[in-house]
Structure formats: C-alpha cells, structure tokens
Motif scaffolding. Structure first.
Motif, PDB file in Angstrom:
ATOM      1  N   GLN A   1      -1.745 -10.088 -19.666  1.00  9.56           N
ATOM      2  CA  GLN A   1      -2.260  -9.342 -20.490  1.00  9.56           C
ATOM      3  C   GLN A   1      -2.097  -9.832 -22.083  1.00  9.56           C
ATOM      4  O   GLN A   1      -3.142  -9.664 -22.812  1.00  9.56           O
ATOM      5  CB  GLN A   1      -1.357  -7.826 -20.485  1.00  9.56           C
ATOM      6  N   LEU A   2      -1.076 -10.764 -22.262  1.00  4.29           N
ATOM      7  CA  LEU A   2      -1.186 -11.463 -23.590  1.00  4.29           C
ATOM      8  C   LEU A   2      -1.944 -12.477 -23.561  1.00  4.29           C
ATOM      9  O   LEU A   2      -2.763 -12.624 -24.687  1.00  4.29           O
ATOM     10  CB  LEU A   2       0.453 -12.061 -23.368  1.00  4.29           C
TER      11      LEU A   2
ATOM     12  N   LEU B   1      -5.211 -10.777 -24.574  1.00  2.00           N
ATOM     13  CA  LEU B   1      -5.162 -10.451 -26.071  1.00  2.00           C
ATOM     14  C   LEU B   1      -5.510 -11.421 -26.872  1.00  2.00           C
ATOM     15  O   LEU B   1      -6.329 -11.549 -27.881  1.00  2.00           O
ATOM     16  CB  LEU B   1      -3.560  -9.884 -26.431  1.00  2.00           C
ATOM     17  N   LEU B   2      -5.006 -12.686 -26.537  1.00  2.00           N
ATOM     18  CA  LEU B   2      -5.192 -14.028 -27.539  1.00  2.00           C
ATOM     19  C   LEU B   2      -6.463 -14.513 -27.208  1.00  2.00           C
ATOM     20  O   LEU B   2      -7.124 -15.179 -28.136  1.00  2.00           O
ATOM     21  CB  LEU B   2      -4.309 -15.199 -26.858  1.00  2.00           C
ATOM     22  N   ARG B   3      -7.257 -13.907 -26.009  1.00  2.00           N
ATOM     23  CA  ARG B   3      -8.571 -14.586 -25.760  1.00  2.00           C
ATOM     24  C   ARG B   3      -9.546 -13.719 -26.685  1.00  2.00           C
ATOM     25  O   ARG B   3     -10.559 -14.034 -27.050  1.00  2.00           O
ATOM     26  CB  ARG B   3      -9.118 -14.589 -24.222  1.00  2.00           C
TER      27      ARG B   3
ATOM     28  N   LEU C   1       4.573  -5.451 -27.175  1.00  2.00           N
ATOM     29  CA  LEU C   1       4.026  -6.722 -26.790  1.00  2.00           C
ATOM     30  C   LEU C   1       4.860  -7.465 -25.946  1.00  2.00           C
ATOM     31  O   LEU C   1       4.555  -8.212 -24.727  1.00  2.00           O
ATOM     32  CB  LEU C   1       3.753  -7.746 -27.999  1.00  2.00           C
ATOM     33  N   ARG C   2       6.402  -7.577 -26.357  1.00  2.00           N
ATOM     34  CA  ARG C   2       7.327  -8.007 -25.019  1.00  2.00           C
ATOM     35  C   ARG C   2       7.271  -7.589 -23.675  1.00  2.00           C
ATOM     36  O   ARG C   2       7.559  -8.436 -22.544  1.00  2.00           O
ATOM     37  CB  ARG C   2       8.681  -8.110 -25.834  1.00  2.00           C
ATOM     38  N   GLY C   3       6.828  -6.241 -23.613  1.00  2.00           N
ATOM     39  CA  GLY C   3       6.935  -5.841 -22.258  1.00  2.00           C
ATOM     40  C   GLY C   3       5.624  -5.781 -21.498  1.00  2.00           C
ATOM     41  O   GLY C   3       5.347  -5.716 -20.369  1.00  2.00           O
ATOM     42  N   ARG C   4       4.386  -6.601 -22.153  1.00  2.00           N
ATOM     43  CA  ARG C   4       3.266  -6.946 -21.632  1.00  2.00           C
ATOM     44  C   ARG C   4       3.430  -8.024 -20.596  1.00  2.00           C
ATOM     45  O   ARG C   4       4.149  -8.925 -20.789  1.00  2.00           O
ATOM     46  CB  ARG C   4       2.123  -7.149 -22.612  1.00  2.00           C
ATOM     47  N   SER C   5       2.533  -8.242 -19.640  1.00  2.00           N
ATOM     48  CA  SER C   5       2.620  -9.210 -18.726  1.00  2.00           C
ATOM     49  C   SER C   5       1.815 -10.334 -19.400  1.00  2.00           C
ATOM     50  O   SER C   5       1.354 -10.355 -20.451  1.00  2.00           O
ATOM     51  CB  SER C   5       1.858  -8.777 -17.377  1.00  2.00           C
ATOM     52  N   ASP C   6       2.100 -11.542 -18.812  1.00  2.00           N
ATOM     53  CA  ASP C   6       1.673 -12.730 -19.316  1.00  2.00           C
ATOM     54  C   ASP C   6       0.077 -12.693 -19.352  1.00  2.00           C
ATOM     55  O   ASP C   6      -0.682 -13.252 -20.159  1.00  2.00           O
ATOM     56  CB  ASP C   6       2.018 -14.035 -18.332  1.00  2.00           C
TER      57      ASP C   6
ATOM     58  N   LEU D   1      -8.485  -0.392 -26.235  1.00  2.00           N
ATOM     59  CA  LEU D   1      -7.764  -0.578 -27.802  1.00  2.00           C
ATOM     60  C   LEU D   1      -6.557  -1.135 -27.665  1.00  2.00           C
ATOM     61  O   LEU D   1      -6.075  -1.875 -28.290  1.00  2.00           O
ATOM     62  CB  LEU D   1      -7.715   0.799 -28.330  1.00  2.00           C
ATOM     63  N   ARG D   2      -5.726  -0.686 -26.540  1.00  2.00           N
ATOM     64  CA  ARG D   2      -4.414  -1.219 -26.182  1.00  2.00           C
ATOM     65  C   ARG D   2      -4.614  -2.787 -25.696  1.00  2.00           C
ATOM     66  O   ARG D   2      -3.733  -3.588 -26.220  1.00  2.00           O
ATOM     67  CB  ARG D   2      -3.832  -0.703 -24.821  1.00  2.00           C
ATOM     68  N   ALA D   3      -5.648  -3.052 -25.052  1.00  2.00           N
ATOM     69  CA  ALA D   3      -5.848  -4.760 -24.599  1.00  2.00           C
ATOM     70  C   ALA D   3      -5.871  -5.605 -25.949  1.00  2.00           C
ATOM     71  O   ALA D   3      -5.532  -6.548 -26.037  1.00  2.00           O
ATOM     72  CB  ALA D   3      -6.891  -4.758 -23.762  1.00  2.00           C
TER      73      ALA D   3
END
Length: 749
Positions: A15-16, A19-21, A8-13, A100-102
């Motif tokens: 993408q995060l 994910l939260l949405r 998760l730390r390697g995901r872009s802002d 599924l990754r998203a």
C-alpha cells in the motif's frame, strides 16, 4: 483516533509503494521515516497536486468531508453519504473513499479524517454552500423558507445555486426589520442572510440545504458520462487518415521549400511576423491556423531553426533534406511523435497575450510544459474505445471534464478541441476515432506507427491521366520518381485524393532548364499516361523547346553565345539589359563580369529564354536548393520526468520502516555515547564493540543526496572507512561509509 503518521505506519508495504507511485512528489527526496512522509502528504502543494487527478465524484466526496469538518474531527462515512444525497449508492461512496485512502487524502475506517490543507485546496464554498449561521437550526431554516414571500424565495433560490454570494449595495447597511424595503434588507434583518463584506451578502448553509432538499450538495455525478459511440469501421478510419497524412506532408514540403527560398525574419521577441505568416499561407495554400501548426511541427522536429547571427531568420535545417527524401510513413512518424511530445500549444496562435499583443508561431508565449500530458489524456481516452469506433468532441469533453475537472484551467475545453483538431490534421485521429497508426504511436512508438501507416497508405501509382486541357491527373499517390518529374514539368492546381497538375509554357521551360530535352518530355508523357497524349501538349513542348536554349550562357564570369548574331544585337539593345554588363567579344559571343545566375535571371526578366551551359556544353541546372542551417539550437521537447521504479519504491519503503524502528529505539532506549557527534575514535571503538558483542546500534546517516535518515543496524565488520552491517529487522546487508555517520549509539535491551 490515530493521526496520519500512525495510520501510514499501519499500512502494508504494498500500500505504501502504491501511495508513492500515485504521489511521486512524496518520494523526493527520500523521507527519513513515516512521520516525514505524513508531513509531506499533508502539505498544501502536495494535496493540490493529488487532487488534480481526482474525478468529479471523488472531489464531491472530499468536499462533503470538508463540509463535515473532517479536518478537525472524525466523521462517519454514513454522514458523508447523507450529505451527498440519495442518488449516491453505498458501494459508489465506499469505492471512492478507498481511492482517496490510497492517496492518503483520507484516512481511517469507521471514522474518516482528511488533512487540514484540503480545505485550502478545495473551493472556498464547497458544493456552493456558504458558512452556517450560528443561531439557525435546520428546522428553523425550513420554517423560515416556508414563511418567505415570493421575492424572498426567488432570491434565496438563486443564492442556493453554484455560489452563496450575491453582490448588492445593501450589504453594508444595518436596517431594522420594520424599515426594510426590499428582500435583501428583510433577510439581513431576520438573520437569513450573512454579510460577507461591504458589497456582498452570503446565504447561510442551513437555508441552502433547506432549498436543495434531498440533494444537499446539488446534482452529483457519481458515474462517468456515457459517450455517444459511433461505429466507423477500421478500414474507413485508416483510409481517411491516409489522405490527411499525404495532405500534411505536401503542406510541410511546401513550407520548407518556401522558407528555403525566402526565409522569414526572426522577430525581436521571437516567433514569426504576421506579414511573413500571411505570405507563406498564401504560397502553401493553407489557412493561417493550419500554417501555425505546420510551423510548430517543423521547428519541433528540427526541420527549421533560427539561423542566429546579426540578422536571424527561420531557415530549413540540413535535416530537412533527409526528411524530404525519406518515405512518407517515416516523414509522418517524425511529425506525429514531435506533436505528441511538443510542450507548446499551437492553438493559442492568433490569441492575445497579457499585454494585448498578438501571439504568433514559435513565440515563447506558446510554451506549456504540461501540453503533452493533456494531449495524451485525449488520445488515451479514444484508445479505450474499440477499433474503428469514435465519439464526437462534445462527448470527449464531457468525459474528460468528469475524469479530471481540476486539470486544464480556463482553456481546458479549448485544449481538448485543439488536441482533437491537431490529431485529425496529423492523421492520428480520423472521423472522431483513433487510427491504427495512432494506437501504435501511443503504445509502441514511432517505428511501429510508421509501419502501421505504411500498411494503410495506398500503393504508389506509376501512371497519370493526361487531359486535353493540358492538365495531368494523378488518381492517387505517385511513385517518388514520377512525383518528382511531374512536380518539375507541371504545377499543382488542386490537391486531394486525386491531384491535378497543369502543364504550362513556364513549367515546360522549367523542365528544360533542369536539363530535360523535348524528346525526354514526350517520352515521359507517352510512357506514364494511361490516356492518349493530346496533340496540344505535344505542340506546347515542341514550341517551347524550339525557342528554348537559343541563347547559351557560361562564365567569363559569365558568357552568352548564340549562332544568330542578330539575336545578340537585340539583347544588347534591349532596355533593361544594360545592368548585366554585357559586351561583345565575337559576333556570336557576349561576356559579363556578373555571376552566371544573375545574367540568366536578368535575361529572363527582359523577356529572353536563355539556358545555363556547363563546362561540357550541357545544360546546367541553376535551381537553388534553398537556404540551410544546422539545427539543434531550439529546445521544443518537454523534459523527461524520471519517476522511481518499483524496486526503488520498495527500497524506499524499507528505509521508511527502518527509520521508524530507529526512531522508536532512540526514544525508548538508553543510548551511548554522550550527546553530540562522537569523535572518529569513539565511533570506531563503539562500532567494533557492538560487532564483537553482536549488539544493535542506532545510526544517524546522511546519504549521497544529503538526505538524513536513521537506521538500526547490527555491525558485522568495521574497517577501511566502511561499516558493514545487517538490518536489525530483515537481515539485509549494507555498507555505511564512516564519514557519513553523524551519530551513533548502542541500543540497550
């Protein structure tokens, strides 16, 4: 391989934020750093919630990863493709893995991992496959299958279907192979069946895979089912819906009128009794299922409410009077929006609860907070189709079952059927297609939906057709004034695209009681009828009016006067009038201590035809407008869930990054002061020194919601109980109340 937090730390802002949405439960309360976010993302309840929105193929892909033990060791995507079978293409699987990754249900690129809780969330036997047998290889399973007799192969074939379990009395027996007498005992003895418990056996996974061949997980639906689309035409759909809307409004009007005159009691457990429901259904002329929907809509729109008090009853509210006087499109818009947001399932009326009691309208057993979401899923699918195009309910059910197979539970198919049926009754759907007003309701709200429906409704008519058999035909929707007059002077005999009214002696008397004269009624039929007024109708009006009003009632509490003393003597001598407490005060006048309405009703029951007289001598209309109560004492709307917006989610991701940096600095740098929370004086001195020396500090901070976080900040000013500083990474300024700082330390270079 990296764990979920590192990935998760390697995901872009961006993408995060996505994910939260997609998984808003991860954002509440705000996670302090990515490690906390990863922990939440792997919690069983959160994984289960995320899986509710997965389609059938995505769930199959996740089940394949469970079967490959991706929760304990990395798995190659090619292995998952082999398990899903030859019907699944590489682009289909790659696209689904990206989805599924998203959602953080899968992480990794060349090697895939899943949360350990995914195994708990998915079925106990993914794809209907049981546990692997310890000493059975794939080649050994195929050889054993070839060596089975017909009975053994038939048994294995059944267990290789949807469930590997089979119930048998031989499950707990240990029989040597040479003494085995049936297929179950022989397969158990050879290790080709596993004992699940004392009553069930389980087919080993290797043997099931040998039976299934090139489809290891059975039939996989990689693509959404193609619906049977039927072109109906927009105008035809909207015209059909307009007829349904007018019928709905007429029935709701009938419900309000009936319950205004005779309100049903509120049951001790809430709701409406069966007897009252049947009586009302007969009066309104609808079946009980439709009446249940009408009652739920009226209560949800606050048109009826519980009167409370010692003897509570279901009574129309004052708002119902405003609703009855509003234009039809506005009345419909209120009912349609109410249904769309109603957190209840009217379709459950008539079913039995857990205690085998009948579920009635307005009872608490109908409450389902997720009902609005399920309703919108059905309508949103129809909204995807071109205007005027519909699909049969069976196709809607297949598509929605594929899209979200985990939603709806045991009544999923019923909920889809109920939603379509109720939407059709409301005119939101017609001929299996979404109407223009229905589309406006979903996208633009009730105001735009009302305008769309107003354009679809036929123009109101200013005329009727009077027939020789004393019926009056309204060939369409009537102007409000004409409809009100006709409702007063005639009774509805049949309704539909054309409404048939019947004029009778009772209906003419009702109009005369309301203050109409014979000349008024003759003028009404003469001016409004496109056909000649039959002589029989003229005679009927004249005959009723000739006898009508010969007795005049007033208040003494009440008085009764008549120019014919003989008629008054007949009234006094008539059996049944003694309860009216009448006495003669003049040859042409009787008086009573009872209320005027009671005297008039009593005389009518005795066979007379009096009218009420006001102080000015004119006819007084004694019709009651029905019981009314104040509404607003019943909550029928689902609570609105306020989700974080894009800006809030972006800020949350910024805080995550700051928490990660603060955690890294704390672990890898020498910090001061000593362990424990510093004193206020020590905190101020350390922060002021950092501001003077332009050095970064690590802060432990608690926000207004009580959420702890860690930040790396460069102090700018300290004073007035506030630390003003800049984020050490992006340079954004922020204020930190000193009383919310739990710990502080300098970061050494």
């Amino acid at each position: 391989m990296a764990d979920l937090a590192d990935w998760l730390r390697g995901r872009s802002d961006e993408q995060l934020v996505a994910l939260l949405r997609a998984r808003p439960d991860l954002a509440t309360p705000s996670p302090a750093d990515t490690a906390v976010l990863a922990t939440r993302a792997a919690v069983r309840s959160s994984v289960a919630r995320a899986c509710e929105d997965l389609d059938s193929f995505a769930l199959s892909a996740l089940e394949a990863l469970v079967l490959l033990d991706a929760d304990t060791a990395p798995v190659a995507p090619a292995d998952a493709a082999d398990l899903l079978g030859e019907d699944v293409t590489e682009p289909q699987l790659r696209r689904t893995i990206d989805e599924l990754r998203a959602l953080a249900l899968v992480w990794g690129e060349e090697e895939l991992r899943i949360p350990q809780t995914a195994r708990e969330v998915l079925p106990s036997f993914p794809a209907g496959l049981g546990r692997p047998a310890a000493e059975l290889t794939s080649d050994g399973a195929r050889a054993a299958l070839d060596a089975m007799d017909e009975a053994e192969r038939e048994l294995v074939g059944k267990l290789a279907g949807d469930s590997p379990l089979g119930r048998t009395k031989d499950a707990g027996k240990q029989v040597p192979l040479d003494e085995a007498q049936n297929p179950v005992q022989r397969l158990l003895a050879r290790g080709l069946l596993l004992r699940h418990d004392a009553e069930n056996v389980e087919l080993p996974r290797q043997l099931a895979l040998a039976v299934r061949g090139d489809r290891p997980m059975g039939e996989i639906e990689a693509l959404e089912p193609v619906p049977e689309v039927v072109e109906r035409g927009r105008d035809v759909v909207d015209e059909t819906a307009a007829g349904a809307v007018l019928e709905l409004l007429r029935h709701v009007e009938g419900l309000l009128h009936d319950w205004g005159e005779d309100p049903p009691d509120v049951l001790r457990s809430g709701g409406v009794g069966v007897r009252d429901l049947r009586r009302t259904a007969k009066t309104v002329d609808v079946d009980e299922n439709r009446l249940a929907l009408l009652v739920e809509l009226a209560a949800g729109a606050n048109l009826i409410a519980n009167s409370e008090g010692a003897a509570p009853r279901w009574v129309p509210t004052y708002r119902s009077d405003n609703w009855l006087s509003a234009p039809p499109e506005q009345r419909w818009a209120l009912l349609a929006q109410t249904w769309l947001d109603l957190p209840r399932l009217p379709g459950l009326v008539g079913a039995r609860d857990e205690k085998d009691r009948l579920i009635g309208p307005l009872s608490e057993e109908l409450r389902r907070p997720v009902a609005p979401q399920d309703r919108r899923r059905v309508l949103d699918y129809l909204d995807e189709l071109p205007g005027g195009c519909g699909v049969p309910p069976s196709s809607v059910r297949r598509v929605l079952t594929w899209r979200t197979p985990r939603r709806g539970g045991r009544v999923r198919d019923d909920q889809i059927r109920w939603a379509l049926g109720e939407a059709t009754a409301l005119g939101i759907v017609a001929l299996d297609a979404l109407t223009g007003a229905g589309r406006a309701l979903l996208s633009d709200g009730s105001a735009e939906a009302a305008r769309a429906l107003g354009a679809a409704l036929p123009e109101p008519l200013d005329h009727v057709l009077v027939q020789a058999d004393l019926t009056v035909v309204a060939p369409g929707r009537l102007e409000p004034d004409l409809a009100a007059e006709l409702k007063l002077v005639a009774d509805v005999e049949s309704a539909g695209s054309a409404t048939v009214y019947r004029v009778s002696e009772a209906s003419v008397r009702r109009a005369l009681d309301a203050g109409y004269s014979a000349d008024d009624l003759h003028a009404l039929f003469r001016d409004r009828s496109r056909t000649p007024v039959p002589q029989s109708l003229t005679y009927l009006v004249d005959d009723v009016s000739r006898k009508h009003g010969r007795l005049r009632a007033g208040t003494a509490a009440a008085f009764l006067r008549c120019d014919d003393p003989v008629l008054l003597s007949e009234v006094l001598a008539k059996p049944g009038t003694e309860d009216l407490q009448l006495r003669r005060i003049a040859p042409t006048v009787l008086v009573s201590q009872l209320p005027l309405a009671d005297v008039v009703d009593g005389l009518r029951e005795a066979g007379f035809t009096p009218v009420a007289e006001g102080p000015d001598g004119n006819v007084l209309d004694l019709r009651t407008s029905g019981h009314r109560v104040r509404g607003g004492n019943r909550t029928t709307r689902a609570p609105v869930q306020h989700l974080p917006g894009p800006e809030q989610l972006a800020e949350l991701v910024t805080q995550l990054r700051a928490g990660d940096r603060a955690g890294t600095a704390r672990r890898g740098s020498t910090v001061t002061p000593e362990r424990g929370r510093p004193s206020a004086e020590a905190t101020l001195r350390l922060l002021r020194d950092a501001a003077t020396q332009e050095r970064d500090v690590w802060l432990g901070f608690v926000d207004t919601h009580g959420v702890r976080s860690q930040r790396v900040v460069r102090p700018v000013t300290v004073g007035g109980g506030i630390l003003r500083g800049r984020d050490a990474d992006n340079g954004e300024s922020g204020d930190f109340p000193l009383h919310r700082i739990t710990s502080v330390a300098l970061i050494e270079d």
